[in-house]
Scaffold this motif. Structure first.
Motif, mmCIF file in Angstrom:
data_model
loop_
_atom_site.group_PDB
_atom_site.id
_atom_site.type_symbol
_atom_site.label_atom_id
_atom_site.label_comp_id
_atom_site.label_asym_id
_atom_site.label_seq_id
_atom_site.Cartn_x
_atom_site.Cartn_y
_atom_site.Cartn_z
ATOM 1 N N GLY A 138 70.016 -6.558 -23.503
ATOM 2 C CA GLY A 138 71.271 -5.796 -23.512
ATOM 3 C C GLY A 138 71.164 -4.447 -24.201
ATOM 4 O O GLY A 138 72.169 -3.896 -24.654
ATOM 5 N N HIS A 139 69.936 -3.912 -24.299
ATOM 6 C CA HIS A 139 69.757 -2.580 -24.893
ATOM 7 C C HIS A 139 69.651 -1.541 -23.784
ATOM 8 O O HIS A 139 68.713 -1.581 -22.982
ATOM 9 N N PHE A 140 70.605 -0.625 -23.758
ATOM 10 C CA PHE A 140 70.648 0.413 -22.726
ATOM 11 C C PHE A 140 70.724 1.790 -23.406
ATOM 12 O O PHE A 140 70.971 1.875 -24.616
ATOM 13 N N PRO A 141 70.559 2.874 -22.622
ATOM 14 C CA PRO A 141 70.688 4.207 -23.237
ATOM 15 C C PRO A 141 72.035 4.396 -23.931
ATOM 16 O O PRO A 141 72.147 5.160 -24.891
ATOM 17 N N SER A 142 73.043 3.688 -23.443
ATOM 18 C CA SER A 142 74.387 3.854 -24.028
ATOM 19 C C SER A 142 74.577 3.025 -25.304
ATOM 20 O O SER A 142 75.612 3.135 -25.961
ATOM 21 N N THR A 143 73.585 2.181 -25.658
ATOM 22 C CA THR A 143 73.744 1.266 -26.801
ATOM 23 C C THR A 143 73.947 2.031 -28.106
ATOM 24 O O THR A 143 74.886 1.776 -28.854
ATOM 25 N N ASP A 144 73.009 2.938 -28.410
ATOM 26 C CA ASP A 144 73.141 3.776 -29.616
ATOM 27 C C ASP A 144 72.247 5.005 -29.464
ATOM 28 O O ASP A 144 71.548 5.158 -28.450
ATOM 29 N N ASN A 145 72.250 5.867 -30.484
ATOM 30 C CA ASN A 145 71.463 7.094 -30.389
ATOM 31 C C ASN A 145 69.961 6.818 -30.328
ATOM 32 O O ASN A 145 69.218 7.556 -29.691
ATOM 33 N N PHE A 146 69.520 5.749 -31.016
ATOM 34 C CA PHE A 146 68.086 5.417 -30.965
ATOM 35 C C PHE A 146 67.668 5.140 -29.525
ATOM 36 O O PHE A 146 66.707 5.728 -29.017
#
Lengths: 101, 196
Positions: free
Chosen positions: B120-128
């Motif tokens: 569930g980690h996407f570009p929209s997840t956080d700045n990292f």
């Protein structure tokens, strides 16, 4: 005759490429090994960037033949480096802005 | 009309035209990636919490990919050296290896991306993750571009070896300069994203 001498030159180049390859692999191992030491962020950034810069210089100098390139290419690259440094100092400018407000 | 200075050097620059052309292009590429590196510094310094890359990214896989790209840089320069020594068979072998290694790099990257998406980690997840996906994604597009150009020179484009070998050798040198640049960018991306 000239062709044979030329081929000999290229063979010397090939030996250099192999040495650069071994150095790049070794430096990759070193930078990964250092990362497992979990140094504090300042020394970690310094070591990682120094190793990356050495690796980058090896690639540019030998694989991209910069070591024996014409002056005009260096002129283009010096200009690029100046603008690149300007780009990298932008975040620093932003930080000093924060300090004064 | 024939394209001038594809082989013979221009008296004013001392270079064949494509050599100057590719270096100007690479200079613009330095600025493109430079803008992203600069943005990463700004975001990281300005953030209260920023994870270490090694906490959440797969360092062994990225180390493998670094080795793969470095090896492909060597096979690329060997393909050019083979043409200089008039060994077309070896050129085909080394260029073929370069293309294969580029595919290996992309497959490993696809595994990494797939795993991140599963979690569930996407570009929209956080700045990292935004910087991670943007920078490795743009680099991956450059790898795909390199595969297309190199595959052309391995296949249909290699016919030029029979008609104009010097010009073909110069084309491989230019494709090589681009490919080494792609390697160079990864040499900086790898420690900055994964090891810090």
């Amino acid at each position: 005759m000239a062709d044979a001498a030329h081929s000999e030159d290229i063979k010397k180049h090939v030996r250099t490429y192999v040495m650069v390859f071994v150095s790049l692999m070794a430096l990759t191992m070193v930078t990964v090994a250092v990362s497992y030491l979990h140094l504090s962020i300042g020394p970690a950034i310094t070591v990682a960037l120094i190793i990356a810069t050495i690796k980058g210089s090896l690639v540019a100098s030998y694989f991209m033949h910069l070591i024996s390139e014409k002056k005009l290419i260096f002129f283009v690259l010096i200009l690029t480096v100046v603008f690149f440094i300007a780009l990298m100092t932008l975040p620093i400018g932003h930080m000093s802005d924060n300090l004064t407000h | 009309m024939q394209i001038p200075h594809t082989v013979e050097l221009r008296p004013d620059t001392g270079l064949f035209n494509a050599k100057l052309g590719i270096w100007l292009f690479l200079a613009s590429e330095v600025m493109l990636f430079g803008a992203l590196f600069s943005s990463l510094v700004l975001l990281r310094v300005g953030s209260e919490h920023w994870p270490h890359g090694w906490e959440i990214l797969n360092v062994p896989l990225a180390t493998l990919n670094t080795a793969v790209l470095i090896t492909s840089s060597v096979t690329m320069v060997m393909s050019w050296a083979s043409l200089k020594m008039h060994e077309f068979g070896k050129y085909k072998m080394y260029m073929g290896a370069t293309i294969l290694l580029a595919f290996v790099f992309l497959i490993v990257k696809a595994f990494e991306y797939g795993h991140k998406f599963e979690l569930g980690h996407f570009p929209s997840t956080d700045n990292f993750y935004a910087t991670y996906f943007t920078m490795t994604g743009l680099h991956g597009l450059h790898v795909i571009g390199g595969i297309i150009v190199n595959a052309y020179f391995w296949g249909p484009g290699s016919k030029m070896w029979k008609t104009d070998p010097e010009r073909f050798t110069n084309r491989i040198e230019i494709a090589g300069l681009y490919w080494h640049f792609v390697d160079l960018v990864w040499i900086f991306l790898f420690p900055i994203l994964y090891l810090l």
